[in-house]
Design a protein around this motif. Structure first.
Motif: not given
Length: 745
Positions: A15-18, A115-124, A144-151, A184-187
């Motif tokens: 779900a992370v934008p590239i 990405l980090t080794d959690s593969l849930k957050d990262g920097v693009v 991208r934060a662990p809750d999939e919010t992208v800043t 916020r994809p959840d919203r």
């Protein structure tokens, strides 16, 4: 050779934008998203992995996949030229033509992502997101934060097309640039800080911190504002705000501010239910009004609470039953015109319960009419409650014909006028036959019995509409034979059809004058009712004469050209006095001649000409022309109407009139157009002694330009009204339209 395997301990953040190639680059990348996996993962924790080659470096515990790398995890898909996972540092890097599609349908493009080794957050870096519901986001940098919010930093958003119809890149019509954007994809919502609207590539208005929805659901938020100016109210700004009350309920609140009068509030509530939908809205304000509508420049006005209510509802209760209604009511006669809400001269509120089946119909209906005409008394307006109507059709009826039954009752009351109640039952039999020579013959037998009751008939000004006080009965009967004989043949490179038609109707004398006339007043002979069994509209009058009606239909169909015409006249066989008033075309034994001609040439020209000729002088008693020239984008509309019926002006709805209408639009470029329209009253005192027109009086006109593409509508309209009615004064008004489509709520 491509190798495939599973990594059970990994999870990819699809779900992370590239990243895109440039900061705020909104253009679509050339690489295509990966297709769905042919072999779904056995576990939600597994990642299906395929690549041209796979290398493992034991010294630094690194796995490297290269060559059209594809990864699948449940509904997530990734495609890249190279993916490197360092188990020691916990870093995962995808490089080269990276494309990601998540389960929600968002597609992301870029060159690389870490990405980090959690593969849930990262920097693009240089991020691009193409949203499933339309629109795209691009940024210099995103997290991208662990809750999939992208800043995102230094970001841009647009819902507009970024390519022409031929696929060439283009600047979007508008976009929002901001110092920081949070998605916020959840919203399904985007939040901005330090934002600015860019129109046609040029920065315009700075915006405060705000947000907009990117999904298809109903969400609270500001809508596009309206701005206008007119002579009476001054400058106006209206800013609607949508209050989401659920997925299918919405309340739009619109404060309206004016420089020359008090503010006004407009609310509109709409809802969708399992059985139908309804909407109700209204306006409320305090402003000065004049009750003297006869004076063009009233001297006195008073401040009063004013407003308007408008609602509509429609429910399908079952397969056959439905319930519908509408509500329209204004506080006074000039409110709608003054605030340019509507130019209707009557407001009708209705309610109806209906049952419809293949052969039966049943309805209970009521309505209330509010007049906005200057000379009309509200106390004389009818209140119908209820009208009950039942109909049934037998397909296999008497002697092979179709039988239709109807029963109807109606109660009409007035607060300061005549009250009328009626009930009737009718029977109609129709038999259609084709002769060996090709004639189409239709036999009709009709019978009806009526019961009427009227009171306070003296309050009706026109004597022929009153009827008699008390109870009255009436019996109606008619027999008719209608013969059509079509002839079809070739004409030039097409076909033509000539259909002579003759109808004979026999009906005994009926006690019409004793019956009140509520619904059969505006009678006028025209092509649509020439062959009708009863040429009066409604039920309260029935044509009690024996007559023969004759005419012909002619039609030509050629490649790209079609012509259809009809003409006809009737002759009354008996010498009984006519019910019809002078000027209706039906007073004498020979009627006037009526007809219609329609011409269509391809899709660029259409003409409709309706006429009535005086039987003695061949003068045009009705002359109505409507023409359309051009295409859907560039066209000219022409209309002309003259009613020269020589009818006494005391008869309502039958006054003579003459007017011309012109309208059109010119598509200057693909997105820019110029439009305009005007209505001119050509009536003079010879046609209507009560008219204040001088033979050439403009009523109103409109002129403007507009830009419209897939996501923006921008326009300016100049309108002028030439007539004063109380506080609704003549003058100029200007409307600025700026609507950012797909901006959401």
């Amino acid at each position: 050779m491509k190798r495939s395997f599973f990594l059970a301990t990994c999870a990819l953040p699809f779900a992370v934008p590239i990243a895109g190639a440039h900061a705020q680059d909104l253009q679509t990348r050339a690489i295509a998203p990966p297709p769905p996996s042919a072999t779904p993962s056995a576990s939600a924790d597994q990642v299906q992995f395929s690549a041209d080659s796979l290398d493992y470096e034991g010294s630094d515990d690194t796995v490297t996949a290269t060559g059209d790398v594809r990864m699948y995890r449940t509904g997530d898909r990734l495609r890249a030229d190279k993916v490197v996972w360092n188990h020691t540092t916990g870093k995962v890097m995808a490089n080269g033509n990276v494309v990601v599609t998540n389960p929600g349908g968002d597609t992301a493009y870029g060159d690389s992502i870490e990405l980090t080794d959690s593969l849930k957050d990262g920097v693009v870096d240089n991020m691009l997101i193409v949203l499933e519901h339309g629109g795209r986001l691009a940024a210099r940098k995103g997290t991208r934060a662990p809750d999939e919010t992208v800043t995102m930093e230094d970001a841009a958003y647009t819902p507009c097309a970024v390519a022409t119809s031929s696929g060439c890149p283009k600047e979007p019509s508008w976009k929002i640039t901001a110092v920081r954007v949070t998605y916020r994809p959840d919203r399904q919502r985007i939040y901005y800080k330090g934002a600015r609207i860019n129109l046609f590539g040029l920065p315009t208005l700075p915006l405060p911190a705000f947000s907009n929805a990117v999904g298809g659901g109903n969400q609270s938020g500001l809508l596009a504002p309206d701005a206008r100016y007119d002579r009476v109210n001054g400058f106006e700004i209206a800013q609607p705000y949508n209050v989401a009350l659920g997925p299918s309920r919405s309340l739009v609140v619109t404060p309206m501010l004016f420089t020359a009068t008090a503010p006004m509030l407009h609310t509109d509530f709409s809802a969708l239910t399992d059985h139908g939908a309804y909407r109700i809205g209204g306006y409320v304000t305090v402003s000065r009004r004049s009750d003297d509508l006869q004076t063009t420049a009233p001297l006195s006005t008073e401040s009063a609470l004013r407003g308007y209510v408008d609602g509509v509802a429609n429910f399908q209760l079952s397969e056959n039953w439905s319930l519908s209604g509408s509500l329209r009511y204004a506080s006074d006669k000039t409110f709608l015109r003054r605030y340019d809400i509507s130019r209707d001269d009557r407001l009708r509120s209705t309610a109806s319960l209906e049952r419809i089946s293949p052969n039966a119909y049943f309805a209970i209906t009521g309505w209330y009419v509010q007049t906005l005409r200057a000379n009309d008394s509200q106390g004389q307006q009818p209140i119908a409650l209820p009208e009950i109507d039942w109909r049934y059709r037998f397909n296999d009826g008497i002697l092979g014909g179709k039988v239709s039954l109807q029963a109807n009752s109606l109660a009409i009351s007035r607060t300061e006028g005549q009250d009328t109640q009626r009930a009737f039952a009718s029977f109609q039999w129709d038999l259609r036959k084709l002769t060996p020579w090709g004639q189409e013959v239709t036999f009709t037998a009709f019978g009806r019995g009526d019961v009427y009751h009227a009171s306070d008939v003296g309050s009706t000004d026109i004597a022929s509409y009153r009827g008699l006080d008390g109870w009255q009965t009436r019996a109606i009967g008619a027999l008719a034979v209608d013969v059509k004989w079509p002839f079809i043949g070739t004409f030039l490179s097409g076909t033509q059809r000539l259909t002579p038609r003759v109808q004979i109707v026999a009906s005994p004398q009926i006690a019409n004058i004793n019956i009140p006339n509520e619904d059969a007043r505006a009678i006028d002979l025209e092509d649509s009712n020439l062959f009708a069994l009863n040429r009066f509209p409604g039920y309260d009058r029935f044509e009690d004469s024996s007559r023969i009606t004759y005419g012909a239909d002619w039609a030509v169909d050629l490649p790209g050209l079609s012509i259809a015409a009809n003409i006809g006249q009737s002759y009354r066989l008996d010498q009984r006095p006519s019910l019809f008033l002078d000027g209706t075309g039906l007073t004498d034994r020979f009627s006037d001649i009526v007809g219609r001609t329609d011409v269509r040439f391809h899709d660029i020209f259409s003409l409709a000409f309706r006429y009535r000729l005086d039987k003695d002088t061949f003068a045009l008693r009705r002359n109505e022309v409507d023409a359309t020239i051009g295409s859907r984008s560039t066209y000219l509309l022409l209309g002309y109407l003259r009613l020269n019926r020589n009818i006494r002006p005391i008869i309502e709805d039958l006054q003579d009139r003459e007017e011309a209408r012109v309208g059109g639009r010119v598509q200057v470029t693909r997105f820019w157009s110029v439009f305009g329209s005007t209505v001119v009253d050509l009536t003079d005192r010879k046609e209507d002694p009560l008219s204040i027109a001088d033979g050439f009086s403009p009523v109103r006109h409109r002129l403007g330009f507009q830009y419209e593409d897939d996501c923006l509508r921008l326009g300016l309209t100049w309108k002028r009204d030439y007539r004063n009615t109380g506080d609704a004064q003549a003058g100029n008004s200007f409307l600025l339209t700026l609507a950012f489509k797909n901006l959401g709520r």
